[in-house]
Design a protein around this motif. Structure first.
Motif, PDB file in Angstrom:
ATOM      1  N   GLY A 269      29.762  34.455  30.815  1.00 10.62           N
ATOM      2  CA  GLY A 269      30.148  35.656  31.675  1.00 10.62           C
ATOM      3  C   GLY A 269      29.100  36.329  32.674  1.00 10.62           C
ATOM      4  N   VAL A 270      27.896  35.825  32.231  1.00  8.71           N
ATOM      5  CA  VAL A 270      26.771  36.415  33.233  1.00  8.71           C
ATOM      6  C   VAL A 270      26.624  35.681  34.613  1.00  8.71           C
ATOM      7  CG1 VAL A 270      24.588  37.036  33.272  1.00  8.71           C
ATOM      8  CG2 VAL A 270      25.580  37.553  31.550  1.00  8.71           C
ATOM      9  N   GLN A 271      26.737  36.080  35.530  1.00  6.67           N
ATOM     10  CA  GLN A 271      26.775  35.495  36.901  1.00  6.67           C
ATOM     11  C   GLN A 271      25.192  35.487  37.238  1.00  6.67           C
ATOM     12  OE1 GLN A 271      27.613  36.837  41.066  1.00  6.67           O
ATOM     13  NE2 GLN A 271      29.265  35.310  40.921  1.00  6.67           N
ATOM     14  N   ARG A 272      24.413  36.412  37.322  1.00  7.88           N
ATOM     15  CA  ARG A 272      23.265  36.799  37.759  1.00  7.88           C
ATOM     16  C   ARG A 272      22.475  37.965  37.627  1.00  7.88           C
ATOM     17  NH1 ARG A 272      22.412  38.328  43.932  1.00  7.88           N
ATOM     18  NH2 ARG A 272      24.391  39.207  44.012  1.00  7.88           N
ATOM     19  N   VAL A 273      21.310  37.930  37.457  1.00  9.80           N
ATOM     20  CA  VAL A 273      20.384  39.347  37.096  1.00  9.80           C
ATOM     21  C   VAL A 273      19.472  39.874  38.283  1.00  9.80           C
ATOM     22  CG1 VAL A 273      18.552  40.465  35.629  1.00  9.80           C
ATOM     23  CG2 VAL A 273      20.507  38.932  34.496  1.00  9.80           C
ATOM     24  N   ILE A 274      19.764  40.933  38.726  1.00  9.40           N
ATOM     25  CA  ILE A 274      18.955  41.463  39.616  1.00  9.40           C
ATOM     26  C   ILE A 274      17.757  42.390  39.173  1.00  9.40           C
ATOM     27  CG2 ILE A 274      19.007  42.920  41.786  1.00  9.40           C
ATOM     28  CD1 ILE A 274      22.195  41.869  42.014  1.00  9.40           C
ATOM     29  N   HIS A 275      16.810  42.102  39.572  1.00  8.62           N
ATOM     30  CA  HIS A 275      15.472  42.963  39.094  1.00  8.62           C
ATOM     31  C   HIS A 275      15.266  44.006  39.930  1.00  8.62           C
ATOM     32  CE1 HIS A 275      14.268  40.532  35.482  1.00  8.62           C
ATOM     33  NE2 HIS A 275      14.805  39.501  36.569  1.00  8.62           N
TER      34      HIS A 275
ATOM     35  N   THR B 252      32.549  43.258  37.155  1.00  8.71           N
ATOM     36  CA  THR B 252      31.754  44.168  36.319  1.00  8.71           C
ATOM     37  C   THR B 252      30.379  43.870  36.626  1.00  8.71           C
ATOM     38  OG1 THR B 252      33.564  44.690  34.820  1.00  8.71           O
ATOM     39  CG2 THR B 252      31.318  45.284  34.268  1.00  8.71           C
ATOM     40  N   ALA B 253      29.745  44.931  36.849  1.00  8.39           N
ATOM     41  CA  ALA B 253      28.174  44.959  36.894  1.00  8.39           C
ATOM     42  C   ALA B 253      27.685  45.882  35.881  1.00  8.39           C
ATOM     43  CB  ALA B 253      27.452  45.149  38.176  1.00  8.39           C
ATOM     44  N   ILE B 254      26.383  45.356  35.214  1.00 10.26           N
ATOM     45  CA  ILE B 254      25.975  46.419  34.174  1.00 10.26           C
ATOM     46  C   ILE B 254      24.753  46.615  34.323  1.00 10.26           C
ATOM     47  CG2 ILE B 254      25.473  46.471  31.573  1.00 10.26           C
ATOM     48  CD1 ILE B 254      27.636  44.146  31.244  1.00 10.26           C
TER      49      ILE B 254
ATOM     50  N   HIS C 174      33.313  37.031  37.991  1.00  8.75           N
ATOM     51  CA  HIS C 174      34.835  37.298  38.259  1.00  8.75           C
ATOM     52  C   HIS C 174      35.752  37.337  37.134  1.00  8.75           C
ATOM     53  CE1 HIS C 174      38.373  38.176  40.746  1.00  8.75           C
ATOM     54  NE2 HIS C 174      38.990  37.163  40.727  1.00  8.75           N
ATOM     55  N   THR C 175      35.249  36.127  36.256  1.00  2.47           N
ATOM     56  CA  THR C 175      36.341  35.790  35.116  1.00  2.47           C
ATOM     57  C   THR C 175      35.783  36.415  33.975  1.00  2.47           C
ATOM     58  OG1 THR C 175      35.206  33.711  35.096  1.00  2.47           O
ATOM     59  CG2 THR C 175      37.229  33.730  36.338  1.00  2.47           C
ATOM     60  N   ALA C 176      34.697  37.155  33.666  1.00  2.00           N
ATOM     61  CA  ALA C 176      34.216  37.535  32.585  1.00  2.00           C
ATOM     62  C   ALA C 176      35.168  38.333  31.681  1.00  2.00           C
ATOM     63  CB  ALA C 176      33.147  38.306  32.851  1.00  2.00           C
ATOM     64  N   THR C 177      35.376  38.040  30.305  1.00  2.00           N
ATOM     65  CA  THR C 177      36.137  38.989  29.715  1.00  2.00           C
ATOM     66  C   THR C 177      35.383  40.099  28.998  1.00  2.00           C
ATOM     67  OG1 THR C 177      35.641  37.894  27.526  1.00  2.00           O
ATOM     68  CG2 THR C 177      37.224  36.629  28.862  1.00  2.00           C
ATOM     69  N   GLN C 178      36.377  40.875  28.522  1.00  2.00           N
ATOM     70  CA  GLN C 178      35.815  42.180  27.760  1.00  2.00           C
ATOM     71  C   GLN C 178      34.703  41.780  26.842  1.00  2.00           C
ATOM     72  OE1 GLN C 178      36.364  44.921  29.492  1.00  2.00           O
ATOM     73  NE2 GLN C 178      35.001  45.964  28.093  1.00  2.00           N
TER      74      GLN C 178
END
Lengths: 339, 339, 339, 339
Positions: D58-64, D37-39, D7-11
């Motif tokens: 800023g990365v919360q988690r990665v979904i495979h 944001t999701a990437i 939620h708090t990740a910066t640009q």
């Protein structure tokens, strides 16, 4: 009950245990072994609270031979119980029943249409939730009393008995006014006030196994209902929680024949909640019948893609019709006479 | 929310999903990949029900990026919540609290004597069950209202705030008349009617984690209380159910620092229920403090060998006194000022 | 051993069991109860195979009082075992050790740099995987023999004993040429051929608990090593598999004090694999020391974001340095003399 | 792959992730949302190691979205694989096979007699363990090479192909000299050296699911065998470990139809090890066939009460004969032509 002493327990420790057992009104039978002594407890009528014994010096552990339930046990009640749900009989020797319907009652059109369809396809009872337990508070929680009315209406129009969940002791009376079979959900399996209240009514109860309840705890929960005087209880396995996430829960199907050995109460299977995946419902429904279940609960929705809950595990009308054809052939094959 | 399409999904399938997302009021952002296409959903405010999407042809699964709780999340409420229990403050920055007492209130002598002793030894609150949830109906179920009166009496005599369990929505009012902190037991963590009722009172709540509840479900259960307006909630880990039987439950201590990251609510640990074994309570109590718990619940009984429940996990007075000396030294070491 | 008969067992059934017990060379001591008879078995030296008894008519179940391990049990070996890893002593009374290093050896620069750093920060041993067990075959599997050489080099340069995993019986000799402490990974805890091979070498072994192994199975696995003559075994809890997915595994920290009661072997904790989350490693490391662990394994990587495996749970150099300061203060506080 | 930002990740955080993805050779597609944001990551061919990404601020988690297996997946290999075991065909469209025999080969008389009997009763293959993995070292570990010889002899005398377990890479050659189908036991499902070795032989492999392995890990383990060039792999569910102790393991029968969806490999069920209780084997065998299993493994012993292992779950000759009559009727009913 067997009391296992530590390897290092002294003779005085053993005598203190003998005396404590005597004070509880039982007899103690010491069994000396090469590694340690064990002490058998004789004369107890059923489960004994072991706290006092466990406190004594030199005691390693206590092993219970009796079970925390008696009324639901086949040991003391060898004949099978048949549960009568508004004329539909569930239990050993009866043709297995199919309970079908949506997860939640959403509208008159939805529930009546479903009721008429599943009746025509061969279902024996109609299910539909009016009070919905949901993980978070920000999702649809059911139509509540309005849902009960619509479900009863659909039951009347289709001629099917209706099953619905009751979530708290103070709504038992209300739900019993509308439902032919009152369901206790998995999250409430050990809501003991609710179980006691259901023991005092004269309608049958469908008790779902808790997500992490052992078979022993499941039967002990049913004991609460029977202990209050209501013997019309159907047990229902609906999947347990394990490390596996590929299915919603893990269907513990082997408990169907196991519960038939341990208890005289009928047992049903809910493959919809257990698997959470539409494509797995038909094979597991048929497997449940073969494993000895006295019935199954199957979620059916006219438009699963618009369901307010559990859409992915609901069968379409067409899917249910196909499944019922298979159920009919399998039930015939298993040797049950058509009603 | 991310929608993952099957390897074999057609362009028409993808477009149907895009349209369904648009009808829900969100925007769809397709992400074509070498193996399959995924579709991002933009514009949702919080958790979205995925049933409709999962029904569409070609959809493999839906991945939620949002959580089923918001009010309990630190994301939207970065400041720590301090819970005030009749003047005892629980939470980040406060000296960790020790809640002590017997599993069940058994008699005036037992509870008053315990209260005076644990107060003297340094406890901050008194615990004691009046309504006891038990696996089977044939064991001691608590003194009920009489138990509440005795607990309150012991609280007054010792000057300690009192904590006790409430088991059904219709007894919330009664329990709130006597208790300073109302406990929801593990079996009732998803008794949503009870949670909602507790959300409407003006007293703090101690919510215990269900035996098979994920941290996400635990926080979502707390959300029910906060959603009704009561923000004074303490979360309590008390052991989860796993395959291991050497301890009563498995103490999932790592959730203490984890919950501190995810939520602004205080978190406590109950090493007595988690381990079920007296000798493991002191090391796990100290470990809990070091891991960041804001408090611990410890069972203490004047004569554990005569306790009507949970004797084997209860500390004796002497054991508790020794533990409190260690707790005091450890808390000082961790840098908390004495109150 | 206790044999529990069915409620419906006949006198002839009971006599047949008595006779079978006699044929096994033991004595039978029947304990008649009000509900059922139980039969104690006397004279057995350790664990008895119960298959034959379970087959007899009227037998409900068999309860074992003995354990499937004896050499690792404190019952028969009350003094604590101290394991000596190239001069570093691990066990009761010794200052707890910190084993640090990357999940995998990736390059000379990476492992030597890490070794020098963790040595300076206060670590007692260096860890690093050369053979890596990975879920799927398409990911990095370790540098294998080259990894062993680099690890040994880093050990020499830093003066730290080295720990690394051995995955098959035929590579025990090779790994023992390089390592001071040979690790058995969780997936291989019941690779009995490997355990037996490790029982025949003269180097200490670090046995990790299987992901779904009970404490009893864990100790029985260690028994394989001791039974072949190698008593230099350290047990290591690294998280078990449960329904919870918020952490990589569930750290079952209470087994540290529990194993200290049951066995004379030292016990260590691996908070990195147990939690899988860097932020949880420092609090759980300190909690492990307080709970009585004789050491901890901590993953450290010079650039976790470039690690070929387990980056998210590895501490940075800076993070490790901070943790070691806390570990030092805590170990002092717990009363251990500096070496 | 989808990267979920805090939620708090910066640009700047988001741009750093985009760049890291680009450096890995993929494209990044940011999906801004209201909360976070999701990437999306585009262009990856299969499973990507996520360690580097998870390290970034800023990365919360990665979904495979991709799976750790490809060769075993139906996605890339839609046609069913038929495994040929010395002329007995196993897989989709083939009549389901019954593999029967004792847990362990104990003597020539025992295994030959059993082989002749199960052949006459209709079994398709003979099972029997020569190398036995046992929890503790002080129990029967199998006849080893002598057991292999006796098993092969019994196979020749009965005309049945034989199945037996292989426990270590260096005995693969030996076992392959005698067996028609090589079994990997549950404890060795992730013994990767063993799996690789089995990938290099030209005989079929029966891979049992690990006690705590997810379906994804199970398929990824099979991938090790296929990746080395051996596609003749049968998957076998034999019960998973859960909190329930009323059965030996929990039979996860729903994985039979699930694996048929996910993979082209045949799937079998072992109801003997899964339930551990003789009375549950027949109903679960029939349920397995109905659920879509391509075969079953059933333990049969001439005198279960004298079996050196697993007696309580072994069928008697008479019990097996009765079961085979039911299996034949059920298989006919399911529409399979007799061979």
């Amino acid at each position: 009950m067997l009391i296992v002493m530590n390897h290092t327990a002294t003779q005085a420790d053993i005598e203190a245990v003998n005396q404590a057992v005597a004070e509880m009104g039982f007899s103690a039978a010491p069994i000396p072994g090469s590694e340690r002594t064990a002490i058998g407890v004789l004369g107890n009528q059923g489960y004994v609270d072991d706290s006092k014994i466990l406190e004594l010096p030199g005691v390693q552990r206590v092993i219970h031979v009796s079970k925390p339930y008696k009324l639901v046990s086949r040991d003391f009640h060898p004949e099978d119980t048949i549960v009568d749900v508004a004329g539909v009989r569930v239990g050993q020797g009866c043709r297995p029943v199919v309970v079908a319907g949506p997860c939640a009652v959403e509208s008159e059109e939805q529930i009546v249409r479903t009721a008429l369809f599943v009746k025509k396809a061969g279902a024996d009872m109609l299910r539909g939730g009016a009070f919905k337990p949901r993980t978070g508070p920000h999702t649809f929680q059911g139509l509540r009393e309005e849902g009960l009315e619509l479900l009863a209406l659909a039951g009347r129009e289709s001629g099917l008995p209706v099953v619905t969940e009751v979530m708290s002791p103070d709504s038992v009376g209300l739900v019993a006014d509308y439902a032919d079979l009152l369901q206790v959900g998995a999250r409430n399996m050990q809501n003991f006030d609710l179980l006691r209240e259901l023991g005092r009514i004269r309608k049958p109860v469908l008790l779902k196994r808790g997500m992490s309840a052992t078979v022993e705890e499941f039967l002990a929960a049913a004991e609460y209902i029977l202990a209050e005087g209501n013997e019309q209880v159907i047990l229902c396995e609906r999947g347990i929680r394990t490390f596996e996430t590929a299915t919603r829960n893990t269907l513990d199907l082997a408990v169907a024949p196991l519960i038939r050995e341990l208890s005289h109460l009928p047992v049903m299977i809910d493959p919809s909640h257990a698997t959470g995946k539409r494509s797995l419902v038909p094979p597991m429904t048929l497997a449940a019948l073969v494993a000895g279940a006295h019935g199954v609960l199957v979620e059916v929705h006219p438009e699963p893609e618009k369901a307010l809950s559990d859409g992915p595990q609901s069968l379409t009308f067409q899917g249910f019709e196909r499944l019922m054809a298979d159920v009919r052939r399998m039930t015939d094959f298993l040797g049950f006479a058509r009603e």
